[in-house]
Design a protein around this motif. Sequence first.
Motif, PDB file in Angstrom:
ATOM      1  N   GLU A  89       1.193  -1.314  -0.241  1.00  8.60           N
ATOM      2  CA  GLU A  89       0.404   0.194  -0.300  1.00  8.60           C
ATOM      3  C   GLU A  89       0.620   1.420   0.134  1.00  8.60           C
ATOM      4  O   GLU A  89      -0.292   2.461  -0.010  1.00  8.60           O
ATOM      5  N   GLU A  90       2.399   1.011   0.234  1.00  6.23           N
ATOM      6  CA  GLU A  90       2.761   2.389   0.807  1.00  6.23           C
ATOM      7  C   GLU A  90       3.832   2.446  -0.870  1.00  6.23           C
ATOM      8  O   GLU A  90       4.381   1.052  -1.510  1.00  6.23           O
ATOM      9  N   THR A  91       3.350   3.333  -1.529  1.00  2.57           N
ATOM     10  CA  THR A  91       3.694   3.754  -2.806  1.00  2.57           C
ATOM     11  C   THR A  91       4.474   4.765  -3.190  1.00  2.57           C
ATOM     12  O   THR A  91       3.978   5.572  -2.368  1.00  2.57           O
ATOM     13  N   PHE A  92       5.613   5.203  -4.065  1.00  4.20           N
ATOM     14  CA  PHE A  92       6.686   5.948  -4.297  1.00  4.20           C
ATOM     15  C   PHE A  92       5.903   6.330  -5.573  1.00  4.20           C
ATOM     16  O   PHE A  92       7.077   5.125  -6.331  1.00  4.20           O
ATOM     17  N   ASP A  93       5.961   7.576  -5.619  1.00  5.83           N
ATOM     18  CA  ASP A  93       5.311   7.672  -7.504  1.00  5.83           C
ATOM     19  C   ASP A  93       7.349   8.433  -8.122  1.00  5.83           C
ATOM     20  O   ASP A  93       7.123   7.874  -9.115  1.00  5.83           O
ATOM     21  N   SER A  94       8.105   8.860  -7.295  1.00  8.00           N
ATOM     22  CA  SER A  94       9.096   8.825  -8.161  1.00  8.00           C
ATOM     23  C   SER A  94      10.081   9.072  -6.604  1.00  8.00           C
ATOM     24  O   SER A  94      10.052   9.107  -5.819  1.00  8.00           O
ATOM     25  N   PRO A  95      12.349   8.783  -7.177  1.00  6.01           N
ATOM     26  CA  PRO A  95      12.883   8.977  -6.724  1.00  6.01           C
ATOM     27  C   PRO A  95      13.002   9.900  -6.190  1.00  6.01           C
ATOM     28  O   PRO A  95      12.864  10.136  -4.579  1.00  6.01           O
ATOM     29  N   ALA A  96      12.310  11.543  -6.041  1.00  5.30           N
ATOM     30  CA  ALA A  96      12.291  12.190  -5.126  1.00  5.30           C
ATOM     31  C   ALA A  96      11.750  12.338  -3.727  1.00  5.30           C
ATOM     32  O   ALA A  96      11.505  12.437  -2.897  1.00  5.30           O
ATOM     33  N   ALA A  97      10.471  11.370  -3.819  1.00  6.56           N
ATOM     34  CA  ALA A  97       9.159  10.719  -2.555  1.00  6.56           C
ATOM     35  C   ALA A  97      10.045   9.792  -2.167  1.00  6.56           C
ATOM     36  O   ALA A  97       9.765  10.159  -0.654  1.00  6.56           O
ATOM     37  N   LEU A  98      10.568   9.185  -2.344  1.00  4.67           N
ATOM     38  CA  LEU A  98      11.924   8.361  -1.638  1.00  4.67           C
ATOM     39  C   LEU A  98      12.392   9.079  -0.330  1.00  4.67           C
ATOM     40  O   LEU A  98      13.111   8.580   0.240  1.00  4.67           O
ATOM     41  N   ARG A  99      13.024  10.046  -1.525  1.00  2.05           N
ATOM     42  CA  ARG A  99      14.314  10.930  -0.914  1.00  2.05           C
ATOM     43  C   ARG A  99      13.720  11.719   0.340  1.00  2.05           C
ATOM     44  O   ARG A  99      14.704  12.122   1.361  1.00  2.05           O
ATOM     45  N   VAL A 100      12.513  12.414   0.148  1.00  2.00           N
ATOM     46  CA  VAL A 100      12.369  12.750   1.036  1.00  2.00           C
ATOM     47  C   VAL A 100      11.345  11.865   2.217  1.00  2.00           C
ATOM     48  O   VAL A 100      11.892  12.494   3.430  1.00  2.00           O
ATOM     49  N   GLN A 101      11.363  10.794   1.942  1.00  2.00           N
ATOM     50  CA  GLN A 101      10.995   9.700   3.301  1.00  2.00           C
ATOM     51  C   GLN A 101      12.428   9.627   3.169  1.00  2.00           C
ATOM     52  O   GLN A 101      11.889   9.605   5.154  1.00  2.00           O
ATOM     53  N   VAL A 102      13.543   9.619   3.582  1.00  2.00           N
ATOM     54  CA  VAL A 102      14.627   8.289   3.837  1.00  2.00           C
ATOM     55  C   VAL A 102      15.832  10.502   4.800  1.00  2.00           C
ATOM     56  O   VAL A 102      16.174   9.622   5.592  1.00  2.00           O
TER      57      VAL A 102
END
Length: 199
Positions: A89-102
């Motif tokens: 259910e946890e989806t990252f639409d882009s690399p930027a979204a994942l960078r913000v997460q970490v």
Amino acid sequence: MADDKRGRDKQAHDAERRQQEREIATELEREDEIEPPVEAEELADFKAELEELTFPATGIEVVAAIGDREIESVEGSYSIEELVPETDEETFDSPAALRVQVQRPTVAAAMKRVVEASKTLRNTDFSWTQRKAYEKTFQELKAIDADDDDEGVQVISDWIVERIRDKETLPTSRAVRREAAKFCRANGYQVRNDEWLGI
């Protein structure tokens, strides 16, 4: 677009996706402002590794591909699997979204616990707006007691997970803010009524 339930659901989903994109762009612009304990160089190296992934990517796909990758921060070393919820259910639409997460590992680790605990609930929608409210509460706690080993973030994430297990429901974002304010006041931190935690 027809004015039926499916059309209204699509409009709501599209509006939520646009809001997510705006918030990610804002976070990336402001990454220097508050507690980015992960250095820019570390994020740049991480960005290069994200090339391996195909986006959108689920949390499970991210953890499977780069879960053992370590991120160095001023607070210590974290693996990606400690920061990204391992769910479909946890989806990252882009690399930027994942960078913000970490980029804020303390908050990411707390949200991972909450998101994974919420998956045990049946018929419960953990909306994007509720997630953002939880994250903002964790960020405010992090800012308040930055020198105290993030005790506030840990206490409130524990409280949320206990509520999920005991009451089998997600606490409202207002209840989370109220509990965070109680923690702050009980530990001598001043919380004004015009602040996020000032319930």
